[in-house]
Design a protein around this motif. Sequence first.
Motif, PDB file in Angstrom:
ATOM      1  N   PHE A 146      38.866  40.537  37.452  1.00  0.00           N
ATOM      2  CA  PHE A 146      38.605  39.367  36.594  1.00  0.00           C
ATOM      3  C   PHE A 146      37.242  38.758  36.896  1.00  0.00           C
ATOM      4  CE2 PHE A 146      43.210  39.359  36.006  1.00  0.00           C
ATOM      5  CZ  PHE A 146      43.269  39.144  34.639  1.00  0.00           C
ATOM      6  N   TYR A 147      36.935  38.691  38.177  1.00  0.00           N
ATOM      7  CA  TYR A 147      35.660  38.097  38.564  1.00  0.00           C
ATOM      8  C   TYR A 147      34.497  38.974  38.092  1.00  0.00           C
ATOM      9  CZ  TYR A 147      38.206  34.936  41.675  1.00  0.00           C
ATOM     10  OH  TYR A 147      39.033  33.985  42.190  1.00  0.00           O
ATOM     11  N   ARG A 172      38.031  31.225  34.417  1.00  0.00           N
ATOM     12  CA  ARG A 172      36.737  31.929  34.338  1.00  0.00           C
ATOM     13  C   ARG A 172      35.946  31.290  33.203  1.00  0.00           C
ATOM     14  NH1 ARG A 172      37.503  37.863  32.792  1.00  0.00           N
ATOM     15  NH2 ARG A 172      37.334  37.019  30.705  1.00  0.00           N
ATOM     16  N   ALA A 179      33.329  27.793  37.836  1.00  0.00           N
ATOM     17  CA  ALA A 179      34.258  28.264  36.797  1.00  0.00           C
ATOM     18  C   ALA A 179      34.989  27.099  36.129  1.00  0.00           C
ATOM     19  CB  ALA A 179      35.272  29.229  37.396  1.00  0.00           C
ATOM     20  N   GLY A 196      39.008  30.867  41.007  1.00  0.00           N
ATOM     21  CA  GLY A 196      37.863  31.074  40.120  1.00  0.00           C
ATOM     22  C   GLY A 196      36.588  31.062  40.932  1.00  0.00           C
ATOM     23  N   ALA A 203      33.674  38.347  34.723  1.00  0.00           N
ATOM     24  CA  ALA A 203      32.962  37.083  34.573  1.00  0.00           C
ATOM     25  C   ALA A 203      31.484  37.265  34.865  1.00  0.00           C
ATOM     26  CB  ALA A 203      33.552  36.046  35.512  1.00  0.00           C
ATOM     27  N   ARG A 204      31.187  37.991  35.927  1.00  0.00           N
ATOM     28  CA  ARG A 204      29.791  38.224  36.308  1.00  0.00           C
ATOM     29  C   ARG A 204      29.037  38.968  35.193  1.00  0.00           C
ATOM     30  NH1 ARG A 204      28.902  35.203  40.181  1.00  0.00           N
ATOM     31  NH2 ARG A 204      29.410  35.640  42.343  1.00  0.00           N
TER      32      ARG A 204
END
Lengths: 308, 270
Positions: free
Chosen positions: A302-303, A217, A50, A46, A306-307
Amino acid sequence: MVIPVVGEPRAPAIELRDLAKTYGSVHAVRGISFAVAPGEIFGFLGLNGAGKTTTIRILLDLLRPTRGAASIFGFDCQKDHLRTRAMVGYLPGELGLDPHMTGTELLDLLARLSGRPVDAAYRLSLVDRLELQRHDLSRSLREYSTGMKRKLGLVSAMQADPPLLVLDEPTEGLDPLVQRALHDLLVDLRGRGRTIFLSSHVLSEVERLCDRIGVIRAGEIVLLSTVEDARRRTGRLVRVRFARAVEPVPLPAGMTLTGQTADSWSLRVEHEIGALLPLLASLPVRDLEIVEPALEDVLRSFYREARS
Amino acid sequence: MSGAAVIATLVRHSFRRRRGLLISIGVTVVAFQFFMVLAARNLEQAGGFRQIEVLLPAFMKQWSNMMAASFAGFVLFGYLHPLVQLFLIATAISIGTEGASEIETRFVDLLMARPLRRSAPVNRTMVMLITATIGVVSAMLLATWLGLRWLAPATARLPGTTIVVSMAANLALLVIAWGAIATAIASAAKRRSTAAAAAGLLAFASFVLDYVGRFWTAALPFARVSPFHYFDPFRMMGGQPLPWTDVAVLAGISAVSWVIAAICYARRDL
């Protein structure tokens, strides 16, 4: 000499059930649940903030959950904290070492408090494998470099040979050779039945080492799978070059055209590639390249979410 | 590993960390006691106490049963001097806030990831506090005894052993009480500086409150909440024994603070 671990329970090495932690209005962990089987290397991934370290610190009863429960080998991390912590070797992400101590003094102190016998020969073997010079152990910790502190932290976590290792960013500050040595050591420990729960930013390391991964996340688990399954999620990239220009044709299910020129295609194939072959057989294929997806590609998506 | 063995290990570690501070504190208070005996000898030989007696306010003469302006009174002043109190209480606060320091530096992660009870760091701090205070006050007593043996003029009236030991015991109880209060504050703090500043300010305010209470009767009821109210060396200089109520109150403050510290530390996030 290796200290045998006697009477390990058959319960999951780690089990989190609807675990949540809030600080006022900030939800650090939002009701996460998963289990880590004994003898596996589990990567906990993460971005910064996170919830990785919060989760780990709840496992060690350093933080108290707002909701839910965590257990280690079937014992509740809060109610049976003495028993659970006796089964864990922990490397914190942020090592708060006392600069007035020497390496040996720190290891001795933590060994005495570990609740398990520490074999001096095993400790020295860890020191050697992690390429920490033995004479450095008698030096004051204020003279230690970042990498040396990390190595010492790893030795302190492993010296009692606990059944579960919880390592928060274990390779941070280590040079590539020592990283490799640590990877080999972790694989050896898994071979001896130890469970390893590690958080890391280094995806190549996770890919090489871990049996399974969990991605957290914004305090929620968004991916929990084997490394292999995670890789497959994005599908393989297939590049086809043709001997001459070809017209677009309908693709079988599970395949997407991601790029196209007059004489080349780029395809993303989610499942088996067999369905593509009859189609290609009817076309003037000059070259075919199949690129295996990297875990990094999966996690990056995935990241990125999240951003955003 | 038994609870006592864990505490012993932690106390040994803390003493090793703080040996420099404790040795320097010990040397300083020992030197101060020698200095007091030496200064008292010089005043005695030069007839200085007669001049001091003229200058002393009446209440002080009354409080100390005229001992303030004597060789014995001057030597005993080493146990009630505000600087000595300040020095020892500052050390006690420093020891008492060790837990907050461990949380601030994250050393607590290494320590409390081991199978230690949450009460262990608090008990360690209290054992360390009591041991260090007894050690330092004993060093003061030894210095006074040696100073009197080597430096006291033959004609001087020496302070009675009971008075010296009573004053030292009362001082030690006061210091331990402040250390325990600092431990309680630190058990809820994230930073040592915050805990130490809070304990220091509280100690200063209590000192002032007690001081005012001694001169202004209207403030006396409020002064009773100050731990300094239960350290009354002038009364002992005047020949009265150490009041058991003062002992009980200071020991009670320490015990209650210890319990509060243990509860706060057990319930908090580290």
